[in-house]
Design a protein around this motif. Structure first.
Motif: not given
Length: 504
Positions: A10-12, A31-35, A79-81, A242-243
């Motif tokens: 999950v990225g920004l 893939t999809a846009r992060t809200p 994993a994510a920001h 963490m990413d």
């Protein structure tokens, strides 16, 4: 049926779910846009429910592809920001929107921390206070949204929020928590120092879940999550990472002295160092799954997000799409190094060390066209990575004498990778695997599940080493001007920020 492993990143900007076979080869990616919503220049919110729905929908899409081709997922990791704040109540329900790691609304709280107090946190944890740390944001929540503060049972990271929606369990891992500045490096235990610095009670430490190794299984997939995704109920879900750590694992750059440069929404410049104090004097340090190592990092939201901004700004105001960044990069390839005298300071999302900074073009003239703007943007991004990497090398981090690994947008573009090599003055090894964060967290699954597989590696065939070329001299001259401009602009940025705030 053949076993595979799922990683979510999950990225920004974008959220990805990917599956990998037993050797770490990528099978499918969705893939999809992060809200994420920029409420103001300083406030970046995330709709937590919509984010969880986005991940569940991606997992359903991915699982449909896997099932159709006979693949059986054995486990899942997220994993994510890092940093930011995802506050939930005792039932794991959001108490309001999450606050993204690019948010700077709490900068005044950080400004009030004395240098001596900040040094105390750095000495314990290897990280310094900055505006998007959970402790700082929790204090902001207490001051400005006291009802949400009182309702917050768990102060989660982004990946911990997603993991809670898959498992029904509030969890935390060492990589995220250490990057928060909340883990003593020598004991690997929580510390209240970050809370003390912002005037929060020690009891608020109870809002952070118990620490786990990144590869430890938290729980199985809940019946609800299984119904939404089509994945098996009880599918093991690990604590995740963490990413920055996950992407480093994905590149294979986890040996002592390895340097990884990630050109994503954030600029991530990390060196693998021993996990002990005294730590290198960097912005933040994150513990790796290997308990003897950590990633010492200089980071800022100053990287590919600037190109994403230009891609969106290059279309009419009433359109929601953007110019493909690949098209912009093709135009930039036809522009001479130095963009005919145009400079760009890559701060469309600010930076922890320059809180009032904004994206800034200098030297615009009538000769400049869109290709010049793009060239200046990608050169400016590379130059600020250089500034951060110079700081990393000077921090005390022991950097090996081998090519630095470069991942993200700067690796996928040949012209941008060459600019990085020329600006940095050293070879960079392009990492062309598309989903390094998802791959890195998924790589923890075979050991977590006792599958007895060989650790995943990155083959030389997937890499391309780019060396400094004849444009190195031009970028040395540009660096001198860039650094002088960077040093002279803070007062101007403060004036602009005051004007922007007054007219908001």
């Amino acid at each position: 049926m053949t076993t595979c492993y799922i990683g979510v990143d999950v990225g920004l900007t974008a959220t990805k779910a990917a599956a990998f076979d037993a050797q770490g080869r990528e099978l499918y990616v969705v893939t999809a846009r992060t809200p994420r919503t920029c409420v103001t220049a300083h406030r970046h919110d995330v709709d937590m429910v919509l984010l969880a729905d986005t991940v569940l929908s991606l997992l359903a899409e991915l699982n449909a592809k896997l099932t159709a081709d006979g693949w059986t997922p054995a486990g899942l990791g997220v994993a994510a920001h890092g940093n930011g704040l995802y506050p939930v109540d005792a039932e794991l329900r959001p108490v309001g929107p999450a606050i993204a790691s690019s948010d700077t609304r709490a900068q005044r709280i950080v400004d009030a921390i004395s240098p001596e107090a900040a040094a105390r946190l750095a000495a314990e944890t290897g990280s310094i206070p900055w505006a998007a740390q959970p402790a700082v944001l929790l204090r902001w929540l207490r001051d400005h949204e006291p009802q949400a503060y009182r309702a917050t049972r768990w102060a989660l990271s982004c990946k911990d929020w997603v993991t809670s929606q898959l498992t029904g369990v509030a969890s935390a891992d060492y990589s995220d928590a250490s990057a928060f500045g909340m883990v003593v490096l020598d004991t690997r235990r929580y510390t209240t120092t970050a809370l003390d610095l912002v005037g929060l009670p020690a009891a608020d430490l109870d809002r952070f879940p118990a620490l786990r190794p990144s590869g430890e299984v938290v729980a199985g997939l809940t019946a609800r999550a299984a119904a939404r995704t089509g994945l098996a109920e009880g599918l093991p879900v690990i604590a995740g990472a963490m990413d920055c750590v996950a992407a480093t694992l994905g590149t294979g750059g986890h040996e002592l002295g390895d340097v990884t440069v990630i050109v994503g929404t954030w600029a991530i410049n990390g060196a693998v160092v021993p996990a002990r104090t005294p730590a290198p004097k960097v912005t933040l340090s994150a513990l790796l799954p290997d308990p003897g190592r950590m990633l010492a990092m200089e980071v800022a939201p100053t990287s590919a997000a600037n190109l994403e901004w230009l891609a969106a700004a290059a279309v009419p105001h009433d359109r929601a799409d953007r110019v493909p960044p690949t098209e912009l990069l093709r135009e930039a390839a036809g522009v001479r190094p130095g963009a005919d005298g145009l400079l760009f300071l890559p701060f469309v999302n600010g930076a922890p060390e320059h809180p009032a900074a904004s994206g800034t073009f200098l030297g615009i003239s009538g000769v400049h066209r869109r290709g010049h703007l793009t060239r200046a943007v990608i050169e400016g991004v590379a130059q600020y990575h250089r500034v951060q990497l110079d700081r990393l090398v000077a921090s005390g981090a022991d950097v090996a004498d081998r090519p630095w690994r470069i991942a993200g947008g700067g690796a996928r573009s040949e012209v941008w990778a060459q600019i990085f090599a020329d600006v940095l003055g050293r070879p960079v090894r392009r990492q062309l695997t598309s989903e390094l964060g998802a791959r890195g967290v998924a790589s923890l699954l075979p050991a977590a599940l006792s599958h007895g597989l060989q650790p995943w590696s990155v083959g030389d065939a997937d890499d391309l080493c780019v060396r400094p070329g004849p444009d190195r001299a031009a970028y040395l001259r540009q660096a001198e001007v860039f650094d002088r401009c960077l040093a002279s602009l803070p007062v101007t940025w403060q004036n602009v920020d005051q004007y922007r705030t007054a007219t908001a």
